[in-house]
Design a protein around this motif. Structure first.
Motif, mmCIF file in Angstrom:
data_model
loop_
_atom_site.group_PDB
_atom_site.id
_atom_site.type_symbol
_atom_site.label_atom_id
_atom_site.label_comp_id
_atom_site.label_asym_id
_atom_site.label_seq_id
_atom_site.Cartn_x
_atom_site.Cartn_y
_atom_site.Cartn_z
ATOM 1 N N ALA A 85 18.097 18.226 -66.852
ATOM 2 C CA ALA A 85 17.747 17.351 -67.434
ATOM 3 C C ALA A 85 18.603 16.585 -68.259
ATOM 4 O O ALA A 85 18.466 15.767 -69.517
ATOM 5 N N GLY A 86 19.642 17.258 -68.436
ATOM 6 C CA GLY A 86 20.753 17.216 -69.171
ATOM 7 C C GLY A 86 20.198 17.671 -70.657
ATOM 8 O O GLY A 86 19.540 18.396 -71.315
ATOM 9 N N ARG A 87 21.063 17.453 -71.791
ATOM 10 C CA ARG A 87 21.503 18.425 -72.775
ATOM 11 C C ARG A 87 20.301 17.886 -73.793
ATOM 12 O O ARG A 87 19.201 18.914 -74.248
ATOM 13 N N GLU A 88 19.780 16.653 -74.652
ATOM 14 C CA GLU A 88 18.634 16.799 -75.061
ATOM 15 C C GLU A 88 17.320 17.422 -74.212
ATOM 16 O O GLU A 88 16.566 17.445 -75.393
ATOM 17 N N TYR B 266 17.222 19.814 -72.551
ATOM 18 C CA TYR B 266 17.703 21.810 -72.695
ATOM 19 C C TYR B 266 17.728 21.624 -74.186
ATOM 20 O O TYR B 266 16.885 22.984 -74.502
ATOM 21 N N GLU B 267 17.915 20.972 -74.745
ATOM 22 C CA GLU B 267 18.131 21.598 -76.167
ATOM 23 C C GLU B 267 16.106 21.206 -77.119
ATOM 24 O O GLU B 267 15.502 22.187 -77.956
ATOM 25 N N GLN B 268 15.516 20.358 -76.275
ATOM 26 C CA GLN B 268 14.190 20.647 -76.294
ATOM 27 C C GLN B 268 12.993 21.588 -75.677
ATOM 28 O O GLN B 268 12.331 22.272 -76.390
ATOM 29 N N ILE B 269 13.951 21.882 -74.577
ATOM 30 C CA ILE B 269 13.480 23.209 -73.947
ATOM 31 C C ILE B 269 13.497 24.090 -75.095
ATOM 32 O O ILE B 269 12.666 25.223 -75.111
ATOM 33 N N ARG B 270 14.874 24.227 -75.492
ATOM 34 C CA ARG B 270 15.312 25.580 -76.389
ATOM 35 C C ARG B 270 14.561 25.830 -77.713
ATOM 36 O O ARG B 270 14.061 26.980 -78.208
ATOM 37 N N PHE C 243 16.643 32.647 -70.587
ATOM 38 C CA PHE C 243 18.192 31.960 -70.913
ATOM 39 C C PHE C 243 18.342 31.279 -69.273
ATOM 40 O O PHE C 243 18.533 30.035 -69.039
ATOM 41 N N GLY C 244 18.077 31.391 -68.150
ATOM 42 C CA GLY C 244 17.946 31.726 -66.456
ATOM 43 C C GLY C 244 16.876 29.708 -66.715
ATOM 44 O O GLY C 244 17.768 28.983 -65.858
ATOM 45 N N ALA C 245 15.562 30.530 -67.288
ATOM 46 C CA ALA C 245 14.949 29.011 -66.908
ATOM 47 C C ALA C 245 15.881 27.554 -67.931
ATOM 48 O O ALA C 245 16.234 26.307 -67.256
ATOM 49 N N GLY C 246 16.238 28.541 -68.563
ATOM 50 C CA GLY C 246 16.374 26.473 -70.156
ATOM 51 C C GLY C 246 17.673 26.552 -68.722
ATOM 52 O O GLY C 246 18.014 25.440 -69.403
ATOM 53 N N TYR C 247 18.626 27.063 -69.021
ATOM 54 C CA TYR C 247 19.335 26.992 -68.041
ATOM 55 C C TYR C 247 19.857 26.228 -67.589
ATOM 56 O O TYR C 247 20.291 24.699 -67.150
ATOM 57 N N VAL C 248 18.961 26.282 -66.139
ATOM 58 C CA VAL C 248 18.681 25.163 -64.764
ATOM 59 C C VAL C 248 18.084 24.002 -65.712
ATOM 60 O O VAL C 248 18.294 23.122 -64.723
ATOM 61 N N LEU C 249 16.951 24.530 -65.850
ATOM 62 C CA LEU C 249 15.782 23.031 -66.082
ATOM 63 C C LEU C 249 16.777 22.410 -67.665
ATOM 64 O O LEU C 249 17.240 20.824 -67.097
ATOM 65 N N GLY C 250 17.716 22.906 -67.965
ATOM 66 C CA GLY C 250 18.593 21.994 -69.705
ATOM 67 C C GLY C 250 19.648 21.128 -68.405
ATOM 68 O O GLY C 250 20.074 20.344 -68.615
ATOM 69 N N ALA C 251 20.467 22.114 -67.751
ATOM 70 C CA ALA C 251 21.623 21.236 -66.631
ATOM 71 C C ALA C 251 20.855 20.136 -65.539
ATOM 72 O O ALA C 251 21.808 19.611 -65.642
#
Length: 69
Positions: free
Chosen positions: A20-23, A25-29, A10-18
């Motif tokens: 790089a933007g929503r798109e 973030y969704e790709q990483i998720r 969750f932490g990694a996804g949040y930081v990377l998503g924040a």
């Protein structure tokens, strides 16, 4: 252990998503969802968990057999 994995993901996804933007973030998720369902990754995680449990058991046994000071 599951909580730690969840929080790390969750932490990694949040930081990377924040950053790089929503798109992105969704790709990483989506990549994370695919990876965590991969049987190869689950097998590796199971082996790592077994080794960690074994190491903890060994450490507890060693600490338990040490005379009190």
């Amino acid at each position: 252990m599951a909580k730690l994995s969840f929080l790390a993901g969750f932490g990694a996804g949040y930081v990377l998503g924040a950053r790089a933007g929503r798109e992105r973030y969704e790709q990483i998720r989506r990549a994370w969802e695919q990876a965590k369902d991969d049987p190869r990754l689950q097998s590796i995680a199971g082996m790592a968990q077994a080794k960690a449990d074994d190491a903890v058991s060994t450490l507890k046994a060693q600490l338990g057999s040490e005379p009190p000071r």
